[in-house]
Design a protein around this motif. Structure first.
Motif, short mmCIF file in Angstrom:
data_model
loop_
_atom_site.label_atom_id
_atom_site.label_comp_id
_atom_site.label_asym_id
_atom_site.label_seq_id
_atom_site.Cartn_x
_atom_site.Cartn_y
_atom_site.Cartn_z
N ARG A 57 6.37 0.53 18.21
CA ARG A 57 5.55 -0.10 17.08
C ARG A 57 6.03 -1.28 16.45
N LEU A 58 7.56 -1.15 16.44
CA LEU A 58 8.16 -2.32 15.89
C LEU A 58 7.86 -3.63 16.75
N GLY A 59 7.48 -3.70 18.09
CA GLY A 59 7.26 -4.62 18.97
C GLY A 59 5.55 -4.92 18.63
N LEU A 60 4.89 -3.93 18.46
CA LEU A 60 3.49 -4.41 18.34
C LEU A 60 3.06 -4.80 16.91
N CYS A 61 3.89 -4.73 15.91
CA CYS A 61 3.66 -5.09 14.66
C CYS A 61 3.86 -6.59 14.72
N MET A 62 4.34 -7.36 15.65
CA MET A 62 4.61 -8.66 15.66
C MET A 62 3.45 -9.27 16.58
N LYS A 63 2.23 -8.70 16.80
CA LYS A 63 1.50 -9.01 17.91
C LYS A 63 0.88 -10.39 17.39
N ASN A 64 0.87 -10.85 16.18
CA ASN A 64 0.20 -12.03 15.76
C ASN A 64 1.18 -13.03 15.86
N MET A 65 2.42 -12.85 16.37
CA MET A 65 3.27 -13.91 16.67
C MET A 65 3.46 -14.48 18.01
N PHE A 66 2.25 -13.93 18.87
CA PHE A 66 2.10 -14.69 20.22
C PHE A 66 0.51 -14.59 20.72
N SER A 67 0.36 -15.57 21.71
CA SER A 67 -1.12 -15.52 22.11
C SER A 67 -1.24 -14.79 23.28
N THR A 68 -2.45 -14.46 23.87
CA THR A 68 -2.70 -13.71 24.93
C THR A 68 -3.66 -14.65 25.71
N VAL A 69 -3.70 -14.84 26.99
CA VAL A 69 -4.48 -15.46 27.84
C VAL A 69 -4.96 -14.88 29.10
N PRO A 70 -6.25 -15.00 29.51
CA PRO A 70 -6.57 -14.47 31.08
C PRO A 70 -5.59 -14.90 32.31
N VAL A 95 4.48 -5.11 23.81
CA VAL A 95 5.48 -4.43 22.97
C VAL A 95 6.64 -5.59 23.38
N ALA A 96 6.99 -5.79 24.69
CA ALA A 96 8.08 -6.72 25.08
C ALA A 96 7.77 -8.26 24.35
N CYS A 97 6.35 -8.67 24.16
CA CYS A 97 6.36 -9.96 23.29
C CYS A 97 6.84 -9.88 21.86
N GLY A 98 6.41 -8.67 21.49
CA GLY A 98 6.83 -8.33 20.19
C GLY A 98 8.35 -8.35 20.05
N TRP A 99 9.11 -7.99 20.88
CA TRP A 99 10.62 -7.97 20.79
C TRP A 99 11.08 -9.15 20.73
N LEU A 100 10.51 -10.16 21.89
CA LEU A 100 11.06 -11.48 21.86
C LEU A 100 10.51 -12.44 20.71
N ALA A 101 9.26 -12.03 19.89
CA ALA A 101 9.10 -12.76 18.77
C ALA A 101 10.19 -12.34 17.73
#
Length: 210
Positions: free
Chosen positions: A86-99, A178-184
């Motif tokens: 959840r610590l990673g998911l809470c940073m979801k607004n810090m990265f974008s998602t593309v198809p 989750v991984a993107c959240g950690w990187l953010a």
């Protein structure tokens, strides 16, 4: 003592034995202030017992959730590893998602690097050409176990530049979030998650796979 009844005086001499007296219940009824004092005194008498109970509870804390014998191993694992994810998911607004198709265009035109965070076994079964494997989770007896410390250390070793252009993908999109959240959290500024993961990528027959 003189009593006046109906306008007439009646002289009455009350002896000591004839003087009015209070009943036992009236004589024993305490004053309101005395009642309050008694209540406070009774409450204070329980204070040592309450302190003893509190000190006993502090001396014997409950066992950790992950090691509780009353939980199945799978439930204990989920409870102990819920927080890092959840610590990673809470940073979801810090990265974008593309198809996947747009991710492929970014690889060709903007020199984005495709980072696969699946396990080595999943990667060996199928992957994106020229992608980089950095597992974010490890397979265990109870499922996928997050390994943020190992992942962050290896990622920083391979991509020391915090402005590197990175596409992050897993199998379906859960682990990559989750991984993107950690990187953010580490300060990477150009992180893009691949929507649907490698499953979405391989479903598009126009995209290369190996």
């Amino acid at each position: 003592v003189t009593l006046v009844l109906g306008g007439r005086d009646h002289g009455c001499d009350l002896s000591e034995s004839q003087q009015p007296t209070l009943s036992l219940s009236e004589a024993s009824t305490p004053h309101p202030r005395e009642k309050h004092a008694l209540t406070v005194q009774r409450l204070l008498s329980f204070l040592p017992l309450l302190l003893l109970i509190a000190s006993s509870a502090a001396a014997f804390p409950p066992p950790p959730v992950a090691t509780s014998l009353f939980l199945r191993p799978s439930l204990a694992f989920k409870a102990s590893h819920r927080l890092p994810a959840r610590l990673g998911l809470c940073m979801k607004n810090m990265f974008s998602t593309v198809p996947p198709a747009e991710a492929y265009e970014k690889m060709k035109s903007e020199k984005y690097v495709y980072v696969d965070v699946r396990t080595p076994q999943e990667y060996a079964a199928g992957s994106v050409p020229d992608s980089v494997l950095i597992p974010a989770f490890e397979k265990s007896l109870v499922g996928m176990s997050p390994s943020p410390d190992t992942f962050k250390t290896e990622f920083e070793r391979q991509f020391p530049d915090r402005d590197a252009k990175l596409l992050v993908s897993c199998a379906s999109g859960k682990r990559s979030s989750v991984a993107c959240g950690w990187l953010a959290e580490l300060g990477y500024t150009q992180i893009v998650e691949v929507e649907g993961g490698f499953g979405g990528w391989s479903a598009n027959k126009e995209l290369p796979s190996q």
